[in-house]
Design a protein around this motif. Structure first.
Motif, short mmCIF file in Angstrom:
data_model
loop_
_atom_site.label_atom_id
_atom_site.label_comp_id
_atom_site.label_asym_id
_atom_site.label_seq_id
_atom_site.Cartn_x
_atom_site.Cartn_y
_atom_site.Cartn_z
N LEU A 1 -22.16 -0.94 75.98
CA LEU A 1 -22.20 -2.26 76.62
C LEU A 1 -23.59 -2.54 77.17
N ARG B 1 -28.69 -8.40 73.02
CA ARG B 1 -28.30 -9.80 72.94
C ARG B 1 -29.40 -10.71 73.48
N VAL C 1 -15.53 -4.37 79.65
CA VAL C 1 -15.51 -4.93 78.29
C VAL C 1 -14.95 -6.34 78.32
N ILE C 2 -13.83 -6.48 79.01
CA ILE C 2 -13.17 -7.80 79.08
C ILE C 2 -14.08 -8.80 79.79
N TYR D 1 -17.06 -9.72 77.65
CA TYR D 1 -16.66 -10.59 76.54
C TYR D 1 -16.50 -12.02 77.04
N LEU E 1 -19.94 -13.51 77.98
CA LEU E 1 -20.80 -13.72 76.82
C LEU E 1 -20.37 -14.94 76.01
N PHE E 2 -19.06 -15.10 75.85
CA PHE E 2 -18.61 -16.15 74.92
C PHE E 2 -17.92 -17.33 75.60
N ARG E 3 -17.69 -17.24 76.91
CA ARG E 3 -16.94 -18.32 77.55
C ARG E 3 -17.69 -18.98 78.71
N ARG F 1 -27.33 -15.45 74.95
CA ARG F 1 -27.33 -15.40 73.49
C ARG F 1 -28.44 -16.29 72.92
N ASN G 1 -20.90 -7.05 69.68
CA ASN G 1 -19.78 -7.71 70.34
C ASN G 1 -19.13 -6.68 71.27
N PRO G 2 -18.84 -7.05 72.55
CA PRO G 2 -18.31 -6.06 73.49
C PRO G 2 -17.05 -5.36 72.98
N VAL G 3 -16.14 -6.15 72.43
CA VAL G 3 -14.89 -5.54 71.94
C VAL G 3 -15.20 -4.64 70.75
#
Lengths: 356, 317
Positions: B23, B30, B163-164, B167, B170-172, B180, B248-250
């Motif tokens: 991570l 990133r 991780v959650i 994620y 990063l994306f929300r 990014r 990607n974290p996941v």
């Protein structure tokens, strides 16, 4: 990767020298803060290197693999590749030398030579594999190198444990005497230092590297690919082929290191849980030597001598020898970021100008 | 059933450190800064956690001391991550080389300090207080799942939460979008008013410190002290997990778990007779071999952030 070339061009010749001095000064500062006598430490470092003919011989023994490793990293660098897989190539080389050294019966001299060639080819194959995967599948060489380092490590453990073990120990059987590449008379002359023919190979490798780069078509192609991949492609060069060939040579250099260690120094392979790390030192050597043949030779000599001499520091001045690894890190750091060096030497240069 | 439970639990234990380090690497990359120094940051984290936990223990903070070790690793590793950040952002040094320097510097300086502080000893004293597995009541009684997920080290819970969280960020969130953007199109990001270099500083420093938690995890759960071989190459595996997991974290977590699983398989299978015939080395080799094969088989090419490795210069297109 083109930027990698830029830093090597941008730096003037003075930067490495200043970097070395700054690195040593910073090391001294840390020792001083830690309450150690830095002057005594550096004194004992130097007297360890030049202490006796044995020490000089063993210091040379530290330098030889660094020259080879530096060349291995440098040749890949020049084609725009970052070879952190030298450690794996070393392992494959040493395994090859061990197989020939223990399994065959050949006349002296020839035996060692055959073992060396076999080990070099195995190392070359391991390097070419990285190049092949990069050239054909476009996979970053850093990650394949890392994977192949570990795979090589366990392949060699497996081979040693199952086919060439020394009963009751964590190491392989000894190679036959006929495969030794130690130079007996020179070793006697140097108080038993394990000096071997690898030193000649290393010098030949430096010359080979120089000629290959500067005088051959292949070297020209290699530099062209490293300088501008796309332009090289448009000029009709077969980039994948150049990459695989370059990584093969890089791997041969790495493989030879392994053969030296087995045939000239230890005569066996110890089963270690980690790789030697000489490959990573090669990055330092290549960088400090600006990827040139002569630069690699001198920087390997410097780093090798410092590394060997550091063994004397704890004895002579009670300073942990690890400080020298820090000094080496500082030196690379200053070379990699010449802006820092310029920042530091600027006021000094201006002062000197004023006086004149 | 028991076997699978043990296997998966072992997977979590082995992969927790890797998840943290991966991570960390991901955040930096990133933002466009390569982080080969993960190994060094893990070493730094292992060292600082061992030291701070040791002193906390000596000060009588027994059960709190592993937590203090965790925080110590995070905070003190800023020293190393700042070096990488300043070199690669301000002085535009080659980021790969800077990372290599971090690895050498972290390994040598921590070992130097251990010898200095503990009078020439090659390792730190064994910690009395380390983390223990936390059994979550009721949930841990669920067959299989309970054993796997609800009887783990606190660090594992933190790793999965991270991780959650990452994620989501990063994306929300806009913060993640900015991060990014800086890694993909720094000049475009600059145009819309994102401070490219400041974003990268924060990313690189966080990166090192999160990777350090990974190193600390090893010391504070399984090893109980710090020695020169405590990390031995795990940072490089984490680096592979970043690439394997496609930034990607996941994905990085799954990649890390994959490595952990291979490790756990090795431990669990040894009790079987048929497995005894398979050489040990094969199990050790498995994760690396599989990674290589999967990469070559290319389950879609891994695409790195576009501006990865490029220092940002104002006005450059």
């Amino acid at each position: 990767m083109n930027r990698m070339m830029v830093i090597f061009k941008r730096e003037s010749a003075i930067i490495p020298f200043v970097a070395v001095i700054l690195g040593l000064l910073l090391g001294a500062l840390i020792m001083w803060i830690g309450g150690y006598n830095a002057l005594l430490a550096y004194q004992s470092l130097i007297s360890k290197i030049f202490g006796s003919s044995y020490d000089i011989g063993e210091a040379i023994l530290t330098i030889i693999p660094l020259i080879m490793s530096g060349l291995a990293v440098a040749i890949a660098f020049r084609s725009g590749l970052f070879n952190i897989g030298v450690d794996g190539q070393i392992i494959m080389g040493s395994l090859g030398a061990l197989i020939v050294g223990t399994q065959l019966n050949l006349p002296p001299f020839i035996h060692g030579l055959v073992a060396m060639i076999f080990g070099a080819l195995l190392g070359g194959f391991w390097g070419a594999l990285v190049g092949y995967i990069k050239a054909v599948r476009g996979i970053n060489e850093v990650i394949t190198s890392i994977m192949l380092n570990f795979i090589a490590l366990y392949i060699s453990h497996y081979a040693i444990r199952n086919f060439m073990p020394q009963a009751g120990t964590q190491r392989s059987a000894m190679i036959n005497d006929s495969a030794s590449i130690q130079i007996g008379w020179l070793s006697d002359l140097m108080g038993g230092a394990r000096i071997h023919w690898g030193f000649l190979v290393a010098i030949l490798a430096v010359i080979f590297y120089y000629i290959y780069m500067k005088k051959t078509k292949w070297g020209y192609e290699l530099r062209a690919v490293g300088f501008n991949n796309d332009a090289a492609k448009y000029a009709g060069m077969k980039v994948p082929k150049v990459i695989i060939r370059t990584m093969f040579i890089s791997g041969v250099f790495g493989g030879l290191i392994g053969t030296f260690e087995v045939l000239g120094v230890f005569k066996y392979i110890a089963i270690n849980s980690v790789t030697s790390g000489i490959g990573f030192d090669g990055i330092a050597v290549a960088l400090l030597g600006a990827n040139s043949a002569i630069g690699v030779f001198f920087s390997a000599t410097l780093i090798g001598a410092l590394t060997y001499g550091s063994q004397g520091m704890s004895f002579g001045a009670d300073v942990p020898g690890e400080i020298i690894r820090m000094v080496i890190a500082f030196i690379i750091f200053f070379v990699a970021a010449p802006g820092i060096v310029k920042l530091i030497i600027k006021p000094i240069l201006q002062k000197m100008k004023k006086k004149v | 059933m028991d076997l699978i439970g043990n296997l998966l639990n072992g997977t979590l234990v082995f992969s927790t450190a890797l998840i943290f380090a991966a991570l960390g690497g991901l955040i930096s990359e990133r933002s466009g800064v390569i982080n080969i120094g993960l190994e060094g940051f893990m070493i730094s984290g292992a060292f600082f956690s061992a030291i701070t936990a040791y002193y906390a223990e000596s000060a009588g903070l027994s059960s709190l001391s592993p937590w203090i070790g965790l925080i110590g690793a995070f905070v003190f590793t800023i020293i190393f991550s700042s070096i990488h950040a300043i070199a690669s952002i301000k002085f535009k040094a080659n980021q790969v080389v800077s990372g290599v320097v971090i690895n050498i510097l972290a390994a040598s300086s921590t070992f130097f300090l251990v010898k200095m502080i503990f009078n020439g000893s090659a390792e730190t004293p064994i910690l009395v207080n380390v983390f223990h597995k936390i059994r979550i009541p009721y949930l841990s009684d669920i067959p299989l799942i309970g054993k796997v997920f609800f009887n783990a080290y606190p660090t594992t819970y933190i790793a999965i939460a991270l991780v959650i969280l990452l994620y989501f960020i990063l994306f929300r969130t806009s913060t993640g979008l900015r991060l990014r953007a800086v890694g993909e199109h720094p000049s475009a990001a600059d145009t819309v008013g994102i401070k490219v270099n400041r974003t990268r500083y924060i990313a690189v420093i966080l990166s090192g410190s999160i990777a350090a938690i990974g190193g600390a995890t090893i010391v504070l759960t399984s090893n109980s002290n710090f020695a020169f071989n405590t990390i031995s190459g795990q940072g490089y595996i984490a680096l592979a997990a970043v690439i394997f997991g496609k930034w990607n974290p996941v994905g990085a977590m799954l990649a890390a778990m994959f490595f952990g699983l291979a490790q756990a398989v090795k431990d669990q299978l040894q009790i079987f007779e048929f497995a005894a015939k398979i050489p040990n080395e094969f199990f050790y080799m498995l994760p690396y071999l599989l990674t290589l094969l999967v990469l070559i088989g290319a389950v879609g090419k891994a695409r790195s952030p576009k501006a990865l490795g490029e220092p940002y210069e104002v006005g450059k297109r």
